[in-house]
Design a protein around this motif. Structure first.
Motif, mmCIF file in Angstrom:
data_model
loop_
_atom_site.group_PDB
_atom_site.id
_atom_site.type_symbol
_atom_site.label_atom_id
_atom_site.label_comp_id
_atom_site.label_asym_id
_atom_site.label_seq_id
_atom_site.Cartn_x
_atom_site.Cartn_y
_atom_site.Cartn_z
ATOM 1 N N MET A 1 0.859 -1.187 0.000
ATOM 2 C CA MET A 1 0.000 0.000 0.000
ATOM 3 C C MET A 1 0.885 1.222 0.000
ATOM 4 O O MET A 1 1.682 1.409 0.895
ATOM 5 N N SER A 2 0.756 2.038 -0.959
ATOM 6 C CA SER A 2 1.609 3.211 -1.058
ATOM 7 C C SER A 2 1.243 4.230 0.004
ATOM 8 O O SER A 2 0.069 4.429 0.309
ATOM 9 N N SER A 3 2.263 4.838 0.573
ATOM 10 C CA SER A 3 1.960 5.836 1.597
ATOM 11 C C SER A 3 1.617 7.171 0.973
ATOM 12 O O SER A 3 1.283 8.119 1.655
ATOM 13 N N THR B 1 -0.865 7.968 -0.577
ATOM 14 C CA THR B 1 -2.290 8.327 -0.502
ATOM 15 C C THR B 1 -2.670 8.884 0.866
ATOM 16 O O THR B 1 -3.758 9.373 1.051
ATOM 17 N N LEU B 2 -1.725 8.760 1.842
ATOM 18 C CA LEU B 2 -2.045 9.288 3.170
ATOM 19 C C LEU B 2 -1.337 10.626 3.331
ATOM 20 O O LEU B 2 -0.287 10.707 3.936
ATOM 21 N N THR B 3 -1.845 11.652 2.709
ATOM 22 C CA THR B 3 -1.157 12.945 2.790
ATOM 23 C C THR B 3 -2.032 13.961 3.493
ATOM 24 O O THR B 3 -3.213 13.756 3.734
ATOM 25 N N ARG B 4 -1.375 15.023 3.830
ATOM 26 C CA ARG B 4 -2.036 16.070 4.570
ATOM 27 C C ARG B 4 -2.904 16.898 3.636
ATOM 28 O O ARG B 4 -2.451 17.390 2.622
ATOM 29 N N SER B 5 -4.163 17.050 3.968
ATOM 30 C CA SER B 5 -4.986 17.970 3.176
ATOM 31 C C SER B 5 -4.926 19.349 3.810
ATOM 32 O O SER B 5 -4.616 19.472 4.999
ATOM 33 N N TRP C 1 -2.365 20.943 14.140
ATOM 34 C CA TRP C 1 -2.072 19.736 14.927
ATOM 35 C C TRP C 1 -0.939 20.068 15.878
ATOM 36 O O TRP C 1 0.202 20.142 15.489
#
Lengths: 198, 354, 556
Positions: free
Chosen positions: A1-3, A5-9, A15
């Motif tokens: 699973m490529s990382s 796709t989990l990026t900051r919008s 935070w």
């Protein structure tokens, strides 16, 4: 699973997490508090149980002057850190030097007290239960003061070498937490050994 | 789930073979094991004294409760593992994703709390009944002092000092004479444990502990030190001789007498009193008054020596004096390095100390 | 990912071996340090196992002469000290160090240099402890391995009863490794509180992370009493102090209190990360989320707190008052409640799922069975009158081995198999792993089930031999036989780890179809862990990605 796709919008709220240095220092302080608690418990447990030899009442005198010095050093270190945060490096240096001096006076005072106890009153760590628990507890605290003073002295040298900058105020503040801890421990040790125990 | 090879539990056949193999392995020694006299087994579930009985009754309750819990939870585990295993013909879809259930979680919080409450109440009663039992006026008082690696027993009211073998009278409805022990230590921590008579209580230097027993049947009860006390902890054995009232009184009378002074063993006695023996051992009525080792006044009234490590025979006595490390390596008795003539005389002397 | 590259090193690392080793020595990378911790622990597992085997051979028959009493006493001391401080703790720290940054989407731990320092302190402590063997008889009579038991009761440890330096090796080795442990704890806490990726609130962390946070908090407070007591012991032994000198009015019981105030939380420190492994593995292999996440966290926090109030259940026989005994009975029973809740939650996770019986799950099922039994014998021991019989006997030895070997070691094996593909890039051999499981579980039960019986029949612990005719012989024989099955299982395990490094299939990023962030990186992960800091919205970020129509954040 490529990382990927989990990026900051961009529409996320800020935070914010606590600072590492502060959390680390508080954790260290908790651990050190636990050590001191055990030595204090041992001290209290053995009060009045010495089979022979001098008792606290016989030999202990209130170390008022050195206590004032040490507790004042908490104030001076606080002022030093505040000055550094306000980018007043010179003022920082002065308060920091004063902290170092006050701490050193405390240590020298303790040393003189011990010299008196050993050579004039005949109380050593092996004399009796009071001697063992007294020198261990006060000694453990003095050890922590020494370590703190070494760190302060090192920072003093760095200040003279103009290496200390306002962006280091966070680190100085984290260190000052340690110094305040050392002072709080002294308040407890002072109360248990010189007030309650005598 | 992405597959990597077949998903298989190890075939039932292989597990079955393993079980049979182990069965065979175990059966062999079982056939050859010598039968053991059940009265010599220090079984905590064969109590013969009130504290041991109280503990045994409580333990039955605990075992019943824990057994029930085990049965329930194990059944749930076994059921889950079989019913919810991935089938061979699985369609690859994920099962319903359940995150929790408040009612179920509440139930399995409340029920354990209730169980703990019941257990605790039952336990508190037993703690109190054993520890806070009052000492009746007719109780036998014994002071037990733990040493590395032997037991000293003193009966202050009766004027008796002995070692390793504790004599007490039987205590039942016709004559209630429990024995109350004060537990002290001369060096490190020890623990007095005779399972059929009571739970263990430690002997700790600079601390006074207490325990009590009221054995209801005569006989010999075995135990040993149960707190690691150094190199020969394993051989700090205990024997409790529960005597009938007559036997016990007879024993006390004999123990109170000073040492037998026989003329036939004058030479042996001279050797005993002029070598290092007297530094550690006491023989009443003589100059020997050492307290580091057991009192030898009535040595031959005991069945064992070296705190149970060897039976009390002439041969073993010789061996013990000559080379204690052969019987109990690391014990604090030094080898006496006597020549054969002196050893013969000394042994002959000791054998007269009934 | 090239399948020819040797796993554990970065892709295509063709530098000379000296340089690659030097990398490992000076590393501050959490992944390398994690592996160092784990390999270190495995080496000591073998050594500790040898010590246990020596003891069991000595005890196979009564009055055996396989080793002398002095050697036997050193064996049980070293076995206990080694297994707790230099096997289980390093392995658990290693897994935590490796996994925590990956699971929270961070680049490394909060204090990488402290991480390295902590590892090397722990490592040095172990070497120092074992140096004591060399110190004996030669080297100016400096002493031999410690023989005072792993809890080193006073006054047996006083100069008078333990001359030479063997006790000091024990004290110093643990002081040094204790510093390392505190460093690790500080690091865990700071990392978990300060370095989570955006969106990962405390309520969205994987349970492994939560449980390591709780463990870190416990470590901080628990190690210090041991350190303090050891300083006091050293003052007694070298400066003539009287802390535990009963001749001068000192108290032997005080050492016991201080030691067990450390010692009991310590065993929970060992078991909480084991719970963490089970809490990651069981959901994935049941294909369901963990049942009751909030209660799992709350129960573990309760366990953390209550564990500091039960310590004197190790001292029920020392003659405390009936009130003291009652208090510690209560607390020791109460701690069973949150612990039991967790077992039910794991069962609830499996319930209604689709269980895949791969090695990680097999070991977790073994864990559940054995931890249940261990907890129940724990309740028996918490009942203080029952403990007056069972305490300090082989029943206790059986109980705690049930926890440490039956529960903790089983989940550690499960964790090895679960994360091995991630760390090495290779799949282990599943058949060999199943051999490991069955051999080990048979051996475990042969040894530790039957070990309860001699305890019930009056056999105390720490004895180098025992008397015939007390009914103990057959049980000791069976217990020893079980050891050899366990050895076979561990050999299969080590062989599997090594063989698979070279011959295992390529694992890919996510061989288990799992849901936490570490499975989103390559296997092994790159040096920097994540190319871009991830953002998460639920407890199972990869589930959300894989099931966009049914993401977790809609439900919890």
């Amino acid at each position: 699973m490529s990382s990927a796709t989990l990026t900051r919008s961009t529409a996320q709220p800020a935070w914010v997490l606590p600072s590492r240095g502060r959390v680390g220092m508080f954790s260290l302080i908790a651990a050190e508090s636990a050590i001191f608690t055990i030595f204090v418990v041992a001290y209290i447990f053995y009060l009045g149980k010495s089979v022979s030899g001098p008792t606290p009442k016989d030999v202990l005198e209130l170390p008022i002057f050195s206590t004032i010095c040490l507790l004042s050093s908490s104030l001076t270190i606080h002022l030093a850190v505040r000055a550094l945060r306000q980018a007043k490096v010179g003022v920082f240096g002065l308060w920091w030097l004063l902290t170092l001096t006050l701490g050193a006076i405390f240590l020298v005072s303790t040393g003189r007290e011990w010299h008196h106890l050993i050579y004039d009153k005949g109380l050593t760590v092996s004399t009796n239960l009071f001697g063992t628990t007294y020198y261990s507890l006060v000694g453990l605290h003095a050890f922590h003061v020494t370590v703190g003073l070494l760190a302060i002295a090192l920072t003093m040298i760095l200040t003279f070498l103009r290496k200390v900058k306002p962006e280091h105020s966070e680190r100085a503040e984290v260190f000052s937490l340690y110094w305040h801890f050392v002072d709080v421990v002294w308040v407890i040790v002072f109360t248990v050994v010189y007030v309650i125990g005598r | 789930m992405k597959g990597h090879g077949q998903t298989r539990i190890l075939g039932r056949n292989k597990a079955g073979i393993a079980v049979w193999l182990i069965g065979a392995l175990l059966a062999a020694p079982l056939c050859c094991a010598a039968p053991t006299d059940p009265s010599q087994i220090p079984n905590i579930f064969a109590p013969q004294s009130t504290p041991a009985h109280s503990i045994f009754r409580l333990s039955l309750l605990v075992l019943a409760i824990t057994g029930a819990i085990f049965a329930v939870v194990f059944s749930l585990l076994a059921y889950s593992v079989t019913k919810f295993r991935k089938r061979v013909d699985d369609d690859g879809r994920e099962p319903p994703q359940v995150y929790g259930s408040n009612q179920v979680e509440l139930a399995w919080t409340v029920i354990p709390i209730l169980i703990v409450l019941v257990l605790f109440l039952a336990t508190a009663r037993v703690i109190h009944s054993i520890q806070d039992a009052p000492q009746p006026p007719r109780a036998i008082e014994v002071i037990a002092i733990g040493h590395q690696f032997w037991w000293e027993f003193r009966y202050p009211a009766l004027g008796v000092v002995t070692a390793n073998e504790l004599h007490v009278p039987v205590s039942n409805s016709s004559s209630s004479t429990p024995t109350f022990l004060t537990l002290l230590s001369a060096d490190t921590d020890h623990s007095f444990w005779v399972p059929r008579l009571a739970g263990k209580t430690d002997l700790i230097p600079n601390r006074v502990n207490h325990t009590w027993i009221d054995p209801e049947q005569t006989g010999i009860y075995l135990g040993q030190c149960a707190q690691y006390c150094g190199v020969q902890h394993a051989k700090m054995l205990l024997r409790v001789y529960v005597d009938s009232p007559e036997q016990f009184n007879h024993w006390v009378e004999e123990q109170k007498k000073p040492a037998v002074a026989s003329d036939a063993v004058v030479e042996g006695r001279r050797i005993f009193e002029s070598t290092a023996c007297v530094n550690c051992h006491a023989v009443s009525g003589t100059i020997a008054d050492g307290h580091f080792g057991p009192d030898l006044t009535h040595l031959m009234s005991r069945d064992t020596i070296a705190s149970g490590a060897a039976s009390n025979t002439a041969e073993n006595l010789r061996a013990w004096i000559q080379e204690p490390d052969a019987i109990k390596p690391g014990s604090l008795m030094p080898p006496m390095q006597l020549n054969k003539k002196d050893m013969d005389a000394l042994t002959a002397y000791l054998l007269t100390l009934r | 990912m090239s399948s020819e590259s040797i796993a554990l090193s970065t892709v295509g690392d063709a530098r000379p071996i000296g340089e690659r080793l030097h990398d490992w020595v000076i590393t501050v990378d959490h992944k390398k340090l994690g592996i160092l911790y784990i390999v270190y622990g495995l080496i000591f597992l073998i050594i500790g196992g040898i010590e246990a085997t020596i003891m069991r051979i000595q005890l196979i028959v009564p009055h055996n002469h396989f080793v002398s009493p002095e050697v036997f006493n050193r064996m049980f001391t070293m076995h206990g000290t080694t297994m707790i401080f230099f096997v289980v703790m390093p392995i658990l720290f290693g897994f935590g160090t490796y996994l925590i940054p990956l699971m929270i989407g961070a680049r490394d731990m909060a204090f990488p240099r402290l991480n390295a320092f902590s590892f090397w302190m722990t490592a040095f402590g172990g070497v120092l402890l074992y140096f004591s063997f060399i110190g004996g008889n030669g080297l100016y009579g400096a002493g031999n391995a410690p023989d005072v038991g792993w809890f080193a009761y006073a006054p047996l440890t006083a100069r008078a009863f333990s001359p030479g330096h063997s006790t000091d090796f024990w004290t110093l080795a643990l002081l040094v490794s204790g510093v390392g442990s505190i460093g690790t704890a500080v690091n865990f806490i700071a990392t978990i509180l300060c370095m989570r990726c955006p969106g990962m609130t405390l309520g969205k962390m994987p349970l492994l992370v939560w449980l390591n946070l709780i463990m870190g908090g416990m470590l901080i407070l628990a190690i210090s009493p041991l350190t303090a007591a050891q300083i006091m012991l050293s003052i007694d032994r070298y400066l003539g102090g009287h802390f535990f000198d009963t001749q001068a009015g000192g108290s032997a019981a005080l050492w016991m209190h201080f030691f067990w105030i450390f010692g009991h939380p310590e065993v929970y420190i060992l078991v909480v990360p084991a719970f963490a492994f089970a809490s990651e593995i069981i959901p994935v292999f049941s294909r369901k989320p963990i049942f009751g996440y909030p209660v799992m966290v709350a129960a573990t926090i309760c366990i953390g707190f209550i564990s500091f109030s039960v310590w004197a259940h190790h001292m029920f026989t020392i003659g405390m008052s009936s009130y003291g005994n009652t208090f510690f009975t209560v607390t020791s029973m109460i701690i069973a409640v949150p612990t039991g809740i967790k077992i039910f939650n794991w069962l609830g996770t499996m319930w209604g799922g689709k269980i895949h019986f791969k090695a990680p799950m097999l070991f977790c099922i073994g864990f559940l069975f054995q931890f249940l039994i261990a907890g129940l014998t724990g309740i028996m021991l918490a009942t203080s009158p029952f403990d007056w019989q069972l305490g300090n006997s082989y029943f206790v030895v059986a109980h705690f081995h049930y926890v440490i070997a039956g529960a903790i070691l089983f989940t550690i094996f499960g964790a090895f198999y679960y994360w091995y593909p991630k760390a090495s890039g290779r799949m282990y051999n599943e058949t060999l792993a199943k051999w490991h499981f069955w051999l080990f579980i048979i051996g475990f039960h042969l040894t530790f089930d039957f070990m309860h019986i001699p305890g019930i029949l009056g056999m105390p612990r720490r004895i180098y031999t025992y008397e015939p005719g007390r009914g103990w012989e057959i049980w000791n024989l069976i217990v020893t036989i079980g050891v050899f099955f366990q050895i076979a299982g561990v050999l299969a395990f080590v062989a599997n780890l090594l063989w698979s490094l070279w011959k295992g299939e390529t694992a890919g990023n996510d061989p288990w179809d799992a849901w936490t962030l570490e499975w989103s990186t390559s296997s092994p992960p790159p040096d920097y862990d994540f190319a871009a800091t991830p953002v998460v919205q639920s407890r199972r970020p990869l589930w959300d990605l894989k099931h966009p129509e049914d993401p977790d954040w809609k439900y919890e």
